[in-house]
Design a protein around this motif. Structure first.
Motif, PDB file in Angstrom:
ATOM      1  N   THR A  76       0.716  -0.811   0.409  1.00 36.07           N
ATOM      2  CA  THR A  76      -0.255   0.032  -0.080  1.00 36.07           C
ATOM      3  C   THR A  76       1.122   1.422  -0.216  1.00 36.07           C
ATOM      4  N   GLY A  78       0.097   5.339   0.703  1.00 34.42           N
ATOM      5  CA  GLY A  78      -0.702   6.441   0.604  1.00 34.42           C
ATOM      6  C   GLY A  78      -0.144   7.816   0.813  1.00 34.42           C
ATOM      7  N   LYS A  99      -1.043  10.298  -8.689  1.00 38.41           N
ATOM      8  CA  LYS A  99      -1.633   9.032  -8.842  1.00 38.41           C
ATOM      9  C   LYS A  99      -1.024   8.435 -10.309  1.00 38.41           C
ATOM     10  N   ASP A 113      -3.494   5.618  -3.471  1.00 41.59           N
ATOM     11  CA  ASP A 113      -4.472   6.016  -2.388  1.00 41.59           C
ATOM     12  C   ASP A 113      -3.805   7.314  -2.275  1.00 41.59           C
ATOM     13  N   HIS A 115      -5.115  11.769  -2.269  1.00 40.00           N
ATOM     14  CA  HIS A 115      -6.120  11.873  -1.689  1.00 40.00           C
ATOM     15  C   HIS A 115      -5.342  13.337  -0.833  1.00 40.00           C
ATOM     16  N   ASN A 128     -11.084  14.125  -2.813  1.00 35.76           N
ATOM     17  CA  ASN A 128     -10.552  12.601  -3.075  1.00 35.76           C
ATOM     18  C   ASN A 128     -11.951  11.217  -3.915  1.00 35.76           C
ATOM     19  N   ALA A 132     -10.325   8.080  -6.037  1.00 39.35           N
ATOM     20  CA  ALA A 132     -10.223   6.950  -5.753  1.00 39.35           C
ATOM     21  C   ALA A 132     -11.603   6.204  -6.585  1.00 39.35           C
TER      22      ALA A 132
END
Length: 158
Positions: A76, A78, A99, A113, A115, A128, A132
């Motif tokens: 992951t 973020g 992204k 992720d 944001h 957001n 997503a």
């Protein structure tokens, strides 16, 4: 921006760029497992060009290493980003650029992720939600005009 369009943030604060990361011998050795860490992700996104200014996202403090969280074992990543002003109309484009850079740079195993830093943008929830949504991101990247702008943000012109 071109064509006489008025800039939303005509005089942004410019921050000092951090130094280049020094690689260790084990990081350069392809035979040694090297987990991806926060700094490596930050280095991937720090030089993304701002869509309005001839500056990087790092120089505008839109991205900071402390707002990058990686868990290599769980695959992951973020990233929180902070628009320079609360009503920045480029927030979605900036998030999309971050992204896309990560999607193009990381192995497919990673869930990404991206944001907005909580409390820093008037339309934080809407932006957001768009970032997503895999289908919205895919549709945005099928728009040739939008893809051209994203690619300009990702070009290493700085």
């Amino acid at each position: 921006m071109s064509g006489g369009t008025r800039l939303e943030n005509a005089n942004p604060v410019i921050f000092q760029r951090s130094g280049e990361r020094l690689l260790t011998a084990s990081e350069e050795d392809e035979d040694v497992h090297d987990p991806i860490d926060d700094r490596e992700i930050f280095d991937m996104i720090r030089s993304i060009n701002d869509p309005e200014h001839p500056l990087s996202l790092e120089e505008l403090n839109v991205v900071e290493q402390v707002r990058v969280k990686v868990n290599d074992a769980e695959s992951t990543v973020g990233v929180e980003f902070t628009p320079t002003i609360p009503h920045c109309s480029m927030a979605t484009l900036i998030g999309l650029s971050i992204k896309v850079k990560l999607l193009r740079s990381l192995p497919n195993r990673f869930k990404i992720d991206v944001h907005i830093t909580p409390g820093t943008h008037a339309s934080e929830e809407a932006v957001n939600k768009q970032l997503a949504d895999k289908e919205r991101v895919a549709a945005a990247l099928e728009n040739s005009s939008l893809l051209e702008v994203v690619n300009q943000c990702l070009s290493r012109s700085i």
